[in-house]
Design an enzyme around this catalytic site. Structure first.
Site: not given
Length: 211
Positions: A41, A131
């Site tokens: 990411e 998350k």
């Protein structure tokens, strides 16, 4: 289960790159992949983030790895990330519109949540995983407590994970962890010490495999 969620469960570590220089991005990504991490990411508040995403998709986005965008705060940023080739979107916040945008396009969205209310809202909105952030402050014991009633929701623990406590996060119920500078030392990146990055990544991969 989507392909990305399956990869999250299987590989269990997401490498987070924030503030990386575009000229060093490809070599850093290769070092991470060589170490065994397959989910990468780059945060959208990194200069040149979309160009890096595009580079990584071109070079690594086939069989080697899956490339995502982080710090995706709203739909506009999601559009920019997906246009650049992002295969998954992660944020520090919960925005149901971003989840809907991803669902419409088959893009995995893992929004940032802290409270049980936020986590359930994200799940009901269609997020396939959340998350939990900031774990560096909340700690793995917090994760264990909220997992007890919400164990059906996959949770990616982000923040505060290191070699000494990574096992605690998985035992507390994390399906995966998101890791930034503890995984990829930016001083090593700037110095071009890519072999050290690969070795550090291998240490974390081995720690997870041993659980």
């Amino acid at each position: 289960m989507s392909e990305l969620l399956d990869m999250l469960h299987r590989h269990r570590i997401v490498a987070i790159l924030r503030g990386i220089e575009p000229s060093r991005a490809d070599m850093t990504a290769k070092a991470i992949i060589d170490g065994g991490v397959r989910l990468l990411e780059v945060t959208m508040n990194t200069d040149g983030a979309t160009a890096i995403i595009d580079q990584w998709r071109t070079r690594f986005g086939g069989g080697e790895a899956r490339i995502g965008a982080g710090t995706v705060l709203d739909v506009k940023m999601a559009e920019e990330a997906v246009a650049a080739g992002a295969q998954f979107l992660i944020s520090p916040n919960l925005d149901e519109q971003v989840i809907a945008y991803g669902m419409e396009r088959g893009i995995s969205v893992w929004p940032g949540c802290m409270t049980p209310t936020e986590i359930v809202r994200a799940w009901k909105a269609g997020a396939e995983a959340v998350k939990v952030f900031p774990m560096g402050t909340l700690g793995w014991k917090y994760l264990a407590e909220i997992r007890a009633p919400l164990n059906q929701i996959p949770m990616l623990a982000t923040g505060g994970v290191n070699l000494d406590n990574i096992g605690d996060y998985f035992r507390a119920g994390a399906c995966a962890v998101g890791m930034g500078t503890k995984l990829v030392d930016m001083d090593w990146v700037r110095a071009g010490e890519y072999e050290r990055i690969t070795e550090r990544v291998r240490q974390f991969v081995s720690a997870v495999e041993a659980l």
